[in-house]
Design a protein around this motif. Structure first.
Motif, PDB file in Angstrom:
ATOM      1  N   ASN A  28      35.929  41.794  33.908  1.00 10.27           N
ATOM      2  CA  ASN A  28      36.392  40.580  33.236  1.00 10.27           C
ATOM      3  C   ASN A  28      37.912  40.512  33.064  1.00 10.27           C
ATOM      4  OD1 ASN A  28      33.710  39.760  32.879  1.00 10.27           O
ATOM      5  ND2 ASN A  28      33.541  40.719  30.865  1.00 10.27           N
ATOM      6  N   ARG A  29      38.466  41.489  32.359  1.00 11.36           N
ATOM      7  CA  ARG A  29      39.861  41.349  31.923  1.00 11.36           C
ATOM      8  C   ARG A  29      40.854  41.572  33.054  1.00 11.36           C
ATOM      9  NH1 ARG A  29      41.045  44.272  26.493  1.00 11.36           N
ATOM     10  NH2 ARG A  29      42.973  43.089  26.829  1.00 11.36           N
ATOM     11  N   LEU A  53      39.101  36.314  22.633  1.00 11.67           N
ATOM     12  CA  LEU A  53      40.189  36.833  23.473  1.00 11.67           C
ATOM     13  C   LEU A  53      41.209  35.770  23.855  1.00 11.67           C
ATOM     14  CD1 LEU A  53      38.186  39.131  25.932  1.00 11.67           C
ATOM     15  CD2 LEU A  53      40.025  39.893  24.422  1.00 11.67           C
ATOM     16  N   ASP A 110      34.380  46.069  30.849  1.00  9.71           N
ATOM     17  CA  ASP A 110      35.051  44.802  30.534  1.00  9.71           C
ATOM     18  C   ASP A 110      36.374  44.693  31.297  1.00  9.71           C
ATOM     19  OD1 ASP A 110      35.165  42.348  29.184  1.00  9.71           O
ATOM     20  OD2 ASP A 110      36.419  43.184  27.598  1.00  9.71           O
ATOM     21  N   LEU A 111      37.100  45.797  31.382  1.00 12.07           N
ATOM     22  CA  LEU A 111      38.335  45.815  32.179  1.00 12.07           C
ATOM     23  C   LEU A 111      38.024  45.614  33.659  1.00 12.07           C
ATOM     24  CD1 LEU A 111      40.176  48.876  30.565  1.00 12.07           C
ATOM     25  CD2 LEU A 111      40.901  46.486  30.392  1.00 12.07           C
ATOM     26  N   PRO A 124      46.128  43.885  31.731  1.00  9.54           N
ATOM     27  CA  PRO A 124      45.978  44.728  30.532  1.00  9.54           C
ATOM     28  C   PRO A 124      46.534  46.127  30.806  1.00  9.54           C
ATOM     29  CG  PRO A 124      43.858  43.748  31.203  1.00  9.54           C
ATOM     30  CD  PRO A 124      44.830  43.484  32.302  1.00  9.54           C
ATOM     31  N   SER A 173      32.251  35.956  34.946  1.00 11.95           N
ATOM     32  CA  SER A 173      32.474  36.785  33.752  1.00 11.95           C
ATOM     33  C   SER A 173      31.134  37.131  33.122  1.00 11.95           C
ATOM     34  CB  SER A 173      33.351  36.048  32.742  1.00 11.95           C
ATOM     35  OG  SER A 173      34.647  35.862  33.253  1.00 11.95           O
ATOM     36  N   ASN A 203      40.701  37.781  33.942  1.00 11.71           N
ATOM     37  CA  ASN A 203      40.933  36.764  32.910  1.00 11.71           C
ATOM     38  C   ASN A 203      42.247  36.942  32.160  1.00 11.71           C
ATOM     39  OD1 ASN A 203      38.431  35.908  33.747  1.00 11.71           O
ATOM     40  ND2 ASN A 203      37.329  36.692  31.974  1.00 11.71           N
ATOM     41  N   ASP A 204      42.610  38.180  31.810  1.00  9.18           N
ATOM     42  CA  ASP A 204      43.898  38.397  31.140  1.00  9.18           C
ATOM     43  C   ASP A 204      45.061  37.945  32.024  1.00  9.18           C
ATOM     44  OD1 ASP A 204      42.370  39.696  29.173  1.00  9.18           O
ATOM     45  OD2 ASP A 204      43.886  41.249  28.863  1.00  9.18           O
TER      46      ASP A 204
END
Length: 462
Positions: A242-243, A359, A238-239, A255, A218, A246-247
């Motif tokens: 990371n996300r 987050l 970030d999408l 997301p 990340s 991680n999301d």
């Protein structure tokens, strides 16, 4: 779980074990790739690597003498199930029993990663992570490991770096299967995330007394300008990095903005089955492993097709990325870089941890990797690596500062325990706290950074 802070170091099976065809081990995609003409950047193999398979006792003793109380390593899937599925290889099981027992004998907590890039070749030939069947095979493999080692291993990690693994394999194209296709990348990454969720569900059903997480590379995503276009580029990156990982493992769903981006890119998402949603929702993690090395600087996308490059030759160039309709990489000319173009920016771990706290406020974090590769020199029986000490010191100080701001960080592991095979960077890019003389029977010599880390741990008080 024990509340002691975990101070240790980390390796991965293919990178350090060697013994590539011993004791019934099957072929992995990396074994085959390294022996092929495609391995042409630094044409060396992990056949012997650091010979950890035969020298693990020496390595673990050295960790303990260095004040470390935690060791993150990965299991080679092909040692347990040589074909990826089916028959179990008892000699492989026995090796990891010995490794875990040796850790516990030296009061070192074993943190075990199930998958760190090395996929059984038989599964790779059937489409690898683009084939949904690989997720079922992984679940079965994970179950064997949980049943064998779950009584003594209290920290499990399912997958190492779904982002970076698929970025190299399916976008940069420098890891097998060496293709450049973002749509194939998203397909493989989806199955990695699904496999992780399936393994988490299996672990919970077994009722074992431990915690299970996923390891995510990340990044603190930053920009050199504060404008709407630059801020949008940051959100997109970030999408992207990371996300999208991680999301999914923390909250159990993708997301919405990420799915919208895929659709607007014309990506076929027919492999995202409706029934998978429940698997993701129930297969959420207990902790998030974070591999933290640097930040990512971005600027708005301007023009041109998607292109990603990485520096695997140590010539000083930084990685480059143009992701069509998403973002482009930027560069800060004022910051120091290592010979592979990695920016040295210790504050990135502080910024990242605060972002993760915002987050995912209830998810603990373990820094599962942090370190720097360089050309280390063995001179008069010593390895002086002040650049590594400076790097580790800066990152640790920033991590501890984030802890004072309420970030729930449970451990910190240096990459790497000893010098090892750095994927297609070969052996010249050294990360270890311990020097390995690859030309002289893999003899070990602790570096200056090993002693610095030992003394730091001794003096640390929570």
């Amino acid at each position: 779980m024990d509340n002691k802070f975990l101070w240790g170091s980390a390796t991965a099976a293919y990178q350090c074990e060697g013994a590539w065809n011993e004791d019934g081990k099957g072929l992995s995609n990396w074994d085959v790739f390294c022996h092929s003409e495609k391995n042409n950047v630094n044409p060396v193999t992990g056949d012997v690597a650091s010979d950890h398979y035969h020298r693990y006792e020496e390595d673990i003793k050295m960790m303990a003498e260095g004040g470390q109380n935690a060791y993150r390593f990965s299991i080679a899937w092909t040692r347990i199930l040589p074909n990826g599925v089916g028959e179990v290889n008892q000699k492989g099981i026995d090796f990891y029993h010995r490794l875990i027992d040796t850790c516990l004998k030296h009061e070192i907590e074993p943190l075990v990663t199930l998958y760190h890039y090395d996929l059984p070749q038989k599964l790779f030939e059937k489409g690898g992570w683009e084939n949904r069947e690989t997720t079922d095979a992984f679940e079965e493999y994970a179950k064997v490991c949980f049943k064998e080692f779950g009584d003594r291993v209290k920290y499990w990690m399912t997958i190492n770096e779904p982002n970076y693994d698929t970025l190299c394999s399916y976008a940069i194209g420098n890891y097998p299967p060496n293709v450049q296709s973002l749509s194939r990348r998203w397909h493989a990454m989806y199955h990695l995330m699904l496999a992780s969720a399936k393994a988490v569900n299996t672990y919970r059903k077994l009722g074992l007394n431990g915690e299970i997480g996923l390891v995510s590379d990340s990044y603190s995503i930053e920009a050199l300008e504060d404008t709407p276009a630059y801020n949008q580029a940051k959100k997109n990156a970030d999408l992207f990095f990371n996300r999208s990982v991680n999301d999914v493992c923390v909250y159990g769903h993708y997301p919405e903005q990420f799915i919208q981006k895929l659709v607007s890119d014309g990506v076929d998402t027919s492999y995202m089955f409706e029934e998978d949603k429940k698997i993701f929702q129930t297969g959420t993690i207990d902790f998030l492993g974070i591999n933290a090395y640097d930040r990512i600087l971005v600027k708005p996308y301007t023009s041109g097709e998607t292109i990603l490059t990485n520096n695997n030759t140590g010539t000083g160039d930084g990685p480059k990325a143009v992701i069509k309709d998403w973002f482009e990489f930027d560069d800060d000319p004022t910051t120091e870089k290592n010979p592979w173009g990695m920016e040295i920016y210790p504050k990135s771990i502080y910024d990242l941890l605060l972002e993760l706290k915002a987050l995912y406020p209830t998810t603990p974090v373990i820094i599962t990797e942090n370190g720097i590769g360089n050309y280390d020199k063995f001179i008069n029986g010593e390895i002086k690596d002040p650049y590594r000490i400076d790097y580790l010191k800066g990152f640790i100080e920033n991590m501890l500062e984030a802890k004072t701001k309420g970030c729930d960080v449970r451990g910190y592991l240096v990459w790497s325990t000893m010098d090892l095979y750095s994927w297609i960077n070969g052996y010249e890019k050294r990360y270890g706290l311990v020097y390995v003389d690859f030309d002289n029977e893999n003899q070990r010599t602790p570096k200056e950074s090993y002693y610095w880390y030992r003394d730091f741990i001794r003096n640390y008080e929570e």
